[in-house]
Design a protein around this motif. Sequence first.
Motif, short mmCIF file in Angstrom:
data_model
loop_
_atom_site.label_atom_id
_atom_site.label_comp_id
_atom_site.label_asym_id
_atom_site.label_seq_id
_atom_site.Cartn_x
_atom_site.Cartn_y
_atom_site.Cartn_z
N LEU A 205 0.94 -1.11 -0.10
CA LEU A 205 -0.10 0.03 -0.10
C LEU A 205 0.86 1.10 0.01
O LEU A 205 0.38 2.30 -0.57
CB LEU A 205 -1.02 0.00 1.04
N PRO A 396 -2.72 9.04 2.40
CA PRO A 396 -2.77 7.45 2.28
C PRO A 396 -1.51 6.94 2.67
O PRO A 396 -1.48 5.95 3.49
CB PRO A 396 -3.26 6.94 1.12
N THR A 400 -1.90 4.68 5.99
CA THR A 400 -1.51 3.33 5.76
C THR A 400 -0.58 2.89 6.81
O THR A 400 -0.44 1.55 7.23
CB THR A 400 -1.05 2.93 4.28
N GLU A 404 -1.00 -0.20 9.56
CA GLU A 404 -0.35 -1.44 9.54
C GLU A 404 0.36 -1.59 10.46
O GLU A 404 0.57 -2.58 11.20
CB GLU A 404 0.70 -1.48 8.09
N ASN A 470 -7.90 4.33 2.73
CA ASN A 470 -6.71 3.62 2.49
C ASN A 470 -6.26 2.81 3.71
O ASN A 470 -5.85 1.93 3.72
CB ASN A 470 -5.55 4.32 2.13
N MET A 471 -6.45 3.54 4.88
CA MET A 471 -6.39 2.97 6.03
C MET A 471 -7.09 1.68 6.31
O MET A 471 -6.84 1.08 7.00
CB MET A 471 -6.20 4.05 7.23
N ALA A 474 -5.86 -1.24 5.12
CA ALA A 474 -4.82 -1.77 5.84
C ALA A 474 -5.32 -2.76 6.93
O ALA A 474 -4.81 -3.92 7.34
CB ALA A 474 -3.98 -0.66 6.78
#
Length: 573
Positions: A205, A396, A400, A404, A470-471, A474
């Motif tokens: 990502l 992002p 991200t 993660e 985007n998170m 993850a």
Amino acid sequence: MGWGILDDSKMEVVPGTAFMSDQNDLPAEYRDIPRDQLKHGKGRFSDVILVPQPSNSPNDPLNWPQWQKETILLIVGLSAAVVGAYGPMLSPGFVPISKELNISVNTLSQATAWLILTIGISLFIANPLAKIYGKRPIYIVAICIMFASSVWGAVTTNYNSFLASRIVGGFGMAPYEVLVQCTIGDLYFVHERATRLAVWNLFLLCGIAGGAMISGYLIEDNGYRWTFGVCAIFFGVFMFLVIFFVPETAYRRDNTIFVPDPASKQPGDEESPVRKPTKLHVEHEHDHDKDLVDEKHPSGHPSHLSHAHTHASAEPKMPYLRSLRVYTGRYSYAPKLKIFTRPLILFFYPAVFWGFLIYGTTLTWIVVFSVVNGVIFVEPPYNFSVSQTGLISLSPFILTIIGEIISGPLNDWLCLKLTKHNHGIYEPEFRLVLMTVVIVLGVTGFFGFGATVHFQTHWSGPVLTFGLANMSLAFASTCVFGYVIDSYPRLSEEAFVAINARNFLTFGLTYFVNDWLAKDGALNVFCTLGGLFLAVCLLTVPLWVFGKRVRSWIARRRWLQEWMNDEEEVKRA
């Protein structure tokens, strides 16, 4: 069984369910298991029974030194990061690139769609080949393709050649979308996997987000061809690292069995009708069967085994130069028809279909961002330059990384906690708890992006919601891949192919999304995507409740097990 997970009365131990902790309050069916004979973790995981149980061979990837495991993950993970960047790296410069190639923006976005379609098709070729011949040759061929396609893209001068280079690149991208998760399954135990899956997803990502962030400056200052040139440099370096530092991780590891210790047998035990306590020790099926064969057949060639690997503890460690072989033998002896059709059958397993929907919709919707951002932010009221449009990906990228860092360790910690409270019995459904976080982040991200763009808020509004979406991916990928690996460990490779059939969904949406955006506007587009995302996420509830019973039902279908597992072939050979 607590927390709403329905127990199963048809099987004593349901596949995917694992005994992982040393506790005294175990259910009756597990009390006779000789826990002291099982291998445990080290350090703070010393009370965790290793799942799967490693063999005694130094060539078993589960027994490799930790530094070697992490090095392999770092190399393939960084390769996956650049692969992730290769797809959307042109998105900040869609407008100037389309002018340079004398095509429309929509035609340029369709080139990305064709790339995605190629990935989807090649997954169904590359993965079965990796199942049969191992992952190493597929990794090497794929990285060579990526290097060649990047050089090609850097020197091309017309759209047809440009499109051809993108399509060829799709064949090289496919293995790094699906085989890295399988490599993690080869190298790590259950209680270690979520963290490593998060690391892999972080690389992927961050490559997607960071690549677009950097490529904006490259396109603005040096032209789009230099984005391919930089990729070619990276792939050249990784090609060297993969060849010399990523050995084959596929390994034929037999089931753990418990056999009577001959020293504990007393004279007359065979005739005695009363069962006496017998001392047990742990072996793997191959070791035990080999011992029996050696007793009866001095030749030592077990005719019932379809492979000649030796798993005994006396096996010497493979020399480094020998580990560099591209071809190391076959790892599956099932008919090719079975291997190539398994992903299609697995697609309809409820857990895998759920994973396809969750991962497919979330990632596809995020790919939509990369396709439309190059159009939305270069127009009023934002009027961003190409480099500024690339900087949108900073949001992002940062979120991200945070997602993660949190999601993997948190998922592993929750699983260990729930296992402890479940009398030491681990259920794959424990991986689904963090889907609550996925829903909160995704709903905010998708609905929020459409609303902020529509009402023309400050640029920080759509940029922040883009990052939150985007998170959510993850967290979602950690839940999806952790659940699938733990539910169907022997079929994880095929399951990931089925889940990544989402490339066909992504192809369809990216092919026409810019026309849809121009017609209906950002609010309608992203509210529709957000509604579909929420509906799909709510399917987690029935999977949590009925997941264990579904796993049991599938395991009790004899014909299905014979088709889906190589073990049946080994037994018949």
